[in-house]
Write an enzyme that holds these catalytic residues in place. Structure first.
Site, PDB file in Angstrom:
ATOM      1  CG  LEU A 156      -1.915  -1.172   1.260  1.00  0.00           C
ATOM      2  CD1 LEU A 156      -2.777  -1.095   2.504  1.00  0.00           C
ATOM      3  CD2 LEU A 156      -2.775  -1.219   0.013  1.00  0.00           C
ATOM      4  N   PRO A 157       0.989   1.937  -1.121  1.00  0.00           N
ATOM      5  CG  PRO A 157       0.479   2.906  -3.178  1.00  0.00           C
ATOM      6  CD  PRO A 157       0.025   1.854  -2.222  1.00  0.00           C
ATOM      7  CB  CYS A 158       2.172   5.149   2.890  1.00  0.00           C
ATOM      8  SG  CYS A 158       3.490   4.095   3.508  1.00  0.00           S
ATOM      9  CG  HIS A 159       6.364   4.661  -1.605  1.00  0.00           C
ATOM     10  ND1 HIS A 159       5.727   3.437  -1.459  1.00  0.00           N
ATOM     11  CD2 HIS A 159       6.503   4.854  -2.943  1.00  0.00           C
ATOM     12  CE1 HIS A 159       5.497   2.920  -2.653  1.00  0.00           C
ATOM     13  NE2 HIS A 159       5.965   3.767  -3.573  1.00  0.00           N
ATOM     14  NE  ARG A 160       2.931   4.588  -5.918  1.00  0.00           N
ATOM     15  CZ  ARG A 160       2.177   3.588  -6.333  1.00  0.00           C
ATOM     16  NH1 ARG A 160       0.856   3.693  -6.311  1.00  0.00           N
ATOM     17  NH2 ARG A 160       2.733   2.485  -6.785  1.00  0.00           N
TER      18      ARG A 160
END
Length: 194
Positions: A156-160
């Site tokens: 789940l791409p929270c880095h974006r």
């Protein structure tokens, strides 16, 4: 042959099957990657953790939230590890594994469930933009806090999600890992012509 050896030989001849152990309710493994070691865990075939947290802390959380039968069994995580490795090699742009957000609070679940929808591969959003997309325009800080506790990092791409100024802000794996992931996506993203 002594008496003990003879008994062991008879036992081996009558019961040649090795003992089998049941699968864990929660299987986990530690997986070394280019961005650090991730603890990966699945429960009932769904990813419940992809975390930079230390092993003891995360396994305790898993035991409390899901089941005390948490065992280090890498085999059930083969697909997750393969997809993660492909993603980090630039050969995959999205994950197709099922995710279970049992370790997240209701607000975190709201934020994380919509994360894939509102943050495209190779692009970024600000915390404020994500809060607005969730119809909570004044909740940028709460969104940041929810993302900071993401139990399923990378998948789940929270880095974006970045700061309003465009600056990189907190990431469980550290800012170097966040920058690595953003650079990887920017390098391999295919954007439609404008």
């Amino acid at each position: 042959m002594n008496d003990l050896e003879a008994r062991l030989a008879r036992f081996a001849a009558t019961d040649p099957k090795p003992p089998t152990f049941p699968d864990a309710d929660v299987a986990y493994t530690l997986h070394d990657t280019a961005i650090g070691t991730l603890l990966l865990a699945v429960a009932h075939g769904r990813v419940v953790a992809s975390s930079f947290a230390d092993e003891e802390t995360m396994t305790t959380r898993l035991a409390r939230a899901i089941s005390p039968r948490v065992l280090r069994q890498p085999r059930p995580l083969d697909d997750v590890r393969r997809q993660l490795d492909e993603y980090l090699a630039g050969a995959r742009t999205e994950f197709t594994v099922d995710v279970d957000l049992t370790l997240a609070t209701p607000f975190q679940q709201l934020v994380l469930t919509d994360l894939r929808t509102h943050t495209a591969y190779g692009a970024t959003k600000t915390y404020g933009e994500l809060a607005g997309a969730l119809d909570r325009p004044k909740a940028a800080r709460a969104v940041g806090t929810a993302l900071g506790a993401n139990p399923v990092c990378v998948v789940l791409p929270c880095h974006r999600v970045i700061g309003a100024s465009g600056a990189l802000t907190g990431y469980a794996g550290g800012l170097q890992a966040k920058q690595f992931l953003l650079n990887l996506e920017k390098k391999t993203a295919v954007f439609p012509p404008s």
